[in-house]
Motif scaffolding. Structure first.
Motif, PDB file in Angstrom:
ATOM      1  N   LEU A  51       0.817  -1.216   0.000  1.00 52.61           N
ATOM      2  CA  LEU A  51       0.000   0.000   0.000  1.00 52.61           C
ATOM      3  C   LEU A  51       0.850   1.265   0.000  1.00 52.61           C
ATOM      4  O   LEU A  51       0.376   2.339  -0.394  1.00 52.61           O
ATOM      5  N   THR A  52       2.096   1.166   0.417  1.00 52.10           N
ATOM      6  CA  THR A  52       2.978   2.335   0.369  1.00 52.10           C
ATOM      7  C   THR A  52       3.188   2.798  -1.073  1.00 52.10           C
ATOM      8  O   THR A  52       3.011   3.977  -1.411  1.00 52.10           O
ATOM      9  N   LYS A  53       3.575   1.844  -1.939  1.00 46.26           N
ATOM     10  CA  LYS A  53       3.771   2.167  -3.340  1.00 46.26           C
ATOM     11  C   LYS A  53       2.447   2.522  -4.006  1.00 46.26           C
ATOM     12  O   LYS A  53       2.381   3.432  -4.842  1.00 46.26           O
ATOM     13  N   ALA A  54       1.394   1.799  -3.613  1.00 44.22           N
ATOM     14  CA  ALA A  54       0.090   2.058  -4.246  1.00 44.22           C
ATOM     15  C   ALA A  54      -0.419   3.460  -3.927  1.00 44.22           C
ATOM     16  O   ALA A  54      -1.183   4.042  -4.696  1.00 44.22           O
ATOM     17  N   SER A  55       0.039   4.006  -2.793  1.00 44.29           N
ATOM     18  CA  SER A  55      -0.409   5.353  -2.402  1.00 44.29           C
ATOM     19  C   SER A  55       0.448   6.447  -3.028  1.00 44.29           C
ATOM     20  O   SER A  55       0.205   7.626  -2.821  1.00 44.29           O
ATOM     21  N   GLY A  56       1.477   6.036  -3.802  1.00 43.67           N
ATOM     22  CA  GLY A  56       2.280   7.018  -4.507  1.00 43.67           C
ATOM     23  C   GLY A  56       3.601   7.357  -3.877  1.00 43.67           C
ATOM     24  O   GLY A  56       4.313   8.257  -4.314  1.00 43.67           O
TER      25      GLY A  56
END
Length: 365
Positions: free
Chosen positions: A359-364
């Motif tokens: 979710l870190t990468k998915a959040s940008g």
């Protein structure tokens, strides 16, 4: 519930001892009887006995034994404090929980999970006696919340038996009748993700015995198990393995064939010389002992002292091993193990790609 209910130091008799079986029999008589306004008769008395048998079947034998011990310990504690266990007193139960958490005299403090289980046992026992224990009462709820906040620890999990481990374990078994049986128990329990009680409760066919916990149907592509598990009836499919040496269905067929079993319990005891199958169903403790013995014989976790190695493994190691080793979508493992939630399945997965969803990468970021 824990699969084992060993007697802890805190369950040792305080003063005079109470036989838990006598306590359960007395509770049965109190909980279910003919109403006083109805004249007794032979047919009604027989229905009372029938109702009592159904009431006993509402929970597993291990759970009922644990609840009987819970009540016996609480009743002894009350008498030592000059109080009575009936009717329920939220204030006394709050003090009892505090005593369990802090430890008193030679009795060590109990874990939060054990205290929670004790409270459930008391609530069940009070319900059987016609009382209601309000667990939300501030004298109980606030004390328990404080105990959890101060003493709660992550759950201690048993080590998972992985694929290489189970192969090494079955390799230590002989090929006599007893070895064939134990090989089938390990492979079937592992491939099915079965609890030890589920393994030994299996029958060859439906309604073979009064105490059946399910039955087996062997098909061309595998074995179909109908199980009366903790959460109700469920169906477990166990496919055939890649080779006869590691196939749980082949191991089961070999055991049934050479033991000449086609009716009644699937897993039974053997004669002293190991050459003849008996009629008595195995106790679920045999599965736990078998796992521990094979773990030692196979040299699993040989880096640890024997005592520590034995403490690491239990019957649940088979379920945890399947959940951790099966390289399939999580929802299939959840269905196979009969879990109501994915979160429960994840507790059994000792190894998995925990960061597959990032979710870190998915959040940008």
């Amino acid at each position: 519930m824990s699969e084992n209910h060993e007697k802890s130091p805190s369950e040792r008799p305080i003063g005079s001892s109470i036989d838990e079986d006598d306590e359960r029999d007395r509770l049965d008589r109190e909980a279910l009887s003919v109403p006083s306004s109805v004249a007794g008769s032979g047919s009604l008395d027989r229905l009372v006995d029938t109702a009592r048998n159904y009431a006993r079947a509402a929970a597993s034998e291990n759970t009922l034994k644990a609840y009987a011990k819970d009540w016996a310990h609480f009743a002894r504690w009350c008498r030592m404090k000059g109080a009575e266990p009936l009717p329920p007193s939220a204030e006394m139960i709050g003090l009892y929980l505090a005593d369990l958490a802090s430890g008193s005299g030679p009795s060590p403090a109990l874990s939060v999970s054990t205290i929670d289980r004790r409270l459930s046992g008391l609530a069940w026992n009070y319900a059987q006696r016609g009382f209601t224990l309000d667990r939300k009462n501030r004298h109980i709820a606030t004390v328990l919340a404080g105990i959890k906040r101060k003493h709660a620890r992550p759950p201690v999990q048993k080590e998972a038996i992985l694929a290489d481990d189970i192969l090494a374990m079955v390799a230590t078994l002989p090929f006599d009748l007893r070895g064939l049986r134990d090989r089938a128990i390990l492979l079937l329990g592992y491939a099915g993700g079965l609890r030890r009680s589920e393994i030994v409760s299996l029958d060859c066919g439906k309604d073979d015995t009064p105490d059946t916990g399910g039955w087996i149907e062997i098909l061309d592509k595998g074995a179909l198990l109908e199980l009366n598990a903790k959460t109700g009836w469920r169906e477990v499919e166990i496919g055939r393995g890649s080779s006869d040496q590691t196939c749980p269905v082949h191991a089961l067929e070999q055991w049934l064939h050479f033991a000449k079993i086609d009716f009644g319990p699937v897993f039974v005891g053997t004669s002293r010389d190991g050459k003849k199958a008996l009629e008595t169903r195995l106790n679920d403790k045999h599965v736990a002992r078998l796992i521990k013995r094979c773990v030692l014989d196979a040299g699993i976790r040989a880096d640890l002292p024997e005592k520590d190695r034995l403490a690491l493994f239990s019957g649940h190691s088979l379920r945890a091993g399947l959940a951790s080793s099966a390289e399939v979508d999580e929802r299939y493992v959840q269905k196979h193990l009969g879990h109501a939630s994915a979160e429960m399945t994840r507790r059994y997965q000792r190894r998995r790609d925990r960061f597959r969803v990032n979710l870190t990468k998915a959040s940008g970021l």
